[in-house]
Design a protein around this motif. Structure first.
Motif, mmCIF file in Angstrom:
data_model
loop_
_atom_site.group_PDB
_atom_site.id
_atom_site.type_symbol
_atom_site.label_atom_id
_atom_site.label_comp_id
_atom_site.label_asym_id
_atom_site.label_seq_id
_atom_site.Cartn_x
_atom_site.Cartn_y
_atom_site.Cartn_z
ATOM 1 N N GLY A 2 0.851 -1.180 0.000
ATOM 2 C CA GLY A 2 0.000 0.000 0.000
ATOM 3 C C GLY A 2 0.879 1.218 0.000
ATOM 4 N N GLY A 3 0.280 2.389 0.186
ATOM 5 C CA GLY A 3 1.094 3.590 0.248
ATOM 6 C C GLY A 3 0.930 4.442 -0.990
ATOM 7 N N VAL A 5 2.654 4.775 -4.131
ATOM 8 C CA VAL A 5 2.632 4.274 -5.511
ATOM 9 C C VAL A 5 1.532 3.216 -5.647
ATOM 10 N N ARG A 6 0.640 3.443 -6.577
ATOM 11 C CA ARG A 6 -0.507 2.552 -6.733
ATOM 12 C C ARG A 6 -0.619 2.052 -8.160
ATOM 13 N N GLU A 7 -1.256 0.911 -8.291
ATOM 14 C CA GLU A 7 -1.614 0.445 -9.619
ATOM 15 C C GLU A 7 -2.755 1.311 -10.163
ATOM 16 N N PRO A 8 -2.935 1.318 -11.484
ATOM 17 C CA PRO A 8 -4.132 1.976 -12.045
ATOM 18 C C PRO A 8 -5.362 1.161 -11.689
ATOM 19 N N LEU A 9 -6.124 1.629 -10.691
ATOM 20 C CA LEU A 9 -7.126 0.765 -10.059
ATOM 21 C C LEU A 9 -8.404 0.590 -10.865
ATOM 22 N N MET A 147 5.198 -1.205 -3.778
ATOM 23 C CA MET A 147 5.048 -0.910 -5.200
ATOM 24 C C MET A 147 6.119 0.103 -5.572
ATOM 25 N N VAL A 148 6.782 -0.110 -6.696
ATOM 26 C CA VAL A 148 7.793 0.835 -7.162
ATOM 27 C C VAL A 148 7.516 1.116 -8.635
#
Lengths: 184, 184
Positions: A2-3, A5-9, A147-148
């Motif tokens: 979490g945090g 940097v996120r994926e395209p949700l 996530m990076v």
């Protein structure tokens, strides 16, 4: 994890998961897959072992062949019979199926121990939990994940896809059936 | 695997998998779960990030709470706001979700590398493939697996359930975040 940097949700197309669920998310398809992993190959075997209607079995086998999960070929011992055998793509579903099943078994109330038991052939001991491994084979829990952005990966990781095999590490089995890096 | 010893193939109740699919086999439930793993906690965040209708979001969050996947609690920073957080049962879905996703990504035609990338926090390198491990941490391929009747297990394996954690082996992470047996 979490945090920041996120994926395209909103986007499921790059996720890969919907395809996997399409293949095994349907009850009968899953039961045929499980029977295949248990060594069943013939239409009549599936029919009697699964208690499935003939037309549904025919339809689901066709879909699994169309999706490249099963190969449909004449039985080498009797060319008039057709065999259904798992492809590499089919066998590759096993970690996902087993992880889902272990989760269900852990959390189903009143669940009784399965019999027979899935074991490794060398020691004939029950297999362990399906795990997320680091590039060097360390077992990772969710607290160890992050996530990076691809551009910020260390240079040796930039060309690497998550889940890719890393030759010469513990991440896979070599031909001898032993872990490639087995010494501890 | 496969061969003489088989699971009871008609019976899904002891399998554990249907429960797992019920929880994440539905498109919106899966998207909410994925967003939770990405660190989203609030109704309004899910609403704007997922592009989901308010009534569907409300329904699916309710189901995930009922199933014990998400906890519904007041936000400690603002008691009027409700937070949805993954429970241990929810976090335990991660190996299964990741295995399904890696499979889809490996076999989706024209799939492009994801960005951001799931990494381990220590080395910031992409995670490896989700693997089936033996009781002692060896990575197993499908050729290394078999079925054994519970009565025929070696005595130290008799009381053990497939997928159970094996203390003191590589099969899990200790509190320090390092594999319990890390020396190689």
């Amino acid at each position: 994890m979490g945090g920041v940097v996120r994926e395209p949700l909103k986007d499921l197309s790059a996720c890969g998961l919907p395809e996997a669920l399409e293949v095994m998310g349907e009850r009968w398809s899953f039961m045929i897959l499980r029977a295949s992993f248990n060594g069943l190959h013939h239409f009549e075997e599936f029919l009697s072992e699964l208690g499935i209607a003939r037309n549904i079995l025919s339809n689901r086998l066709g879909r699994l062949v169309d999706n490249g999960i099963l190969d449909r070929e004449p039985d080498p011992d009797d060319r008039r019979r057709i065999e259904y055998r798992l492809t590499e793509k089919g066998f590759d579903l096993l970690p996902a199926m087993l992880a889902l099943r272990q989760w269900g078994q852990k959390y189903v109330e009143g669940f009784v121990a399965t019999d027979p038991v899935l074991v490794d052939q060398r020691d004939r001991m029950p297999v362990g939990p399906v795990c997320i491994l680091a590039h060097d084979g360390r077992v990772l829990a969710h607290e160890n994940l992050g996530m990076v952005a691809r551009a910020n990966l260390p240079s040796k990781g930039k060309d690497r896809q998550e889940g890719e095999l890393v030759p010469g590490t513990r991440g896979w089995i070599d031909d001898s059936g032993e872990a490639a890096v087995a010494a501890e």
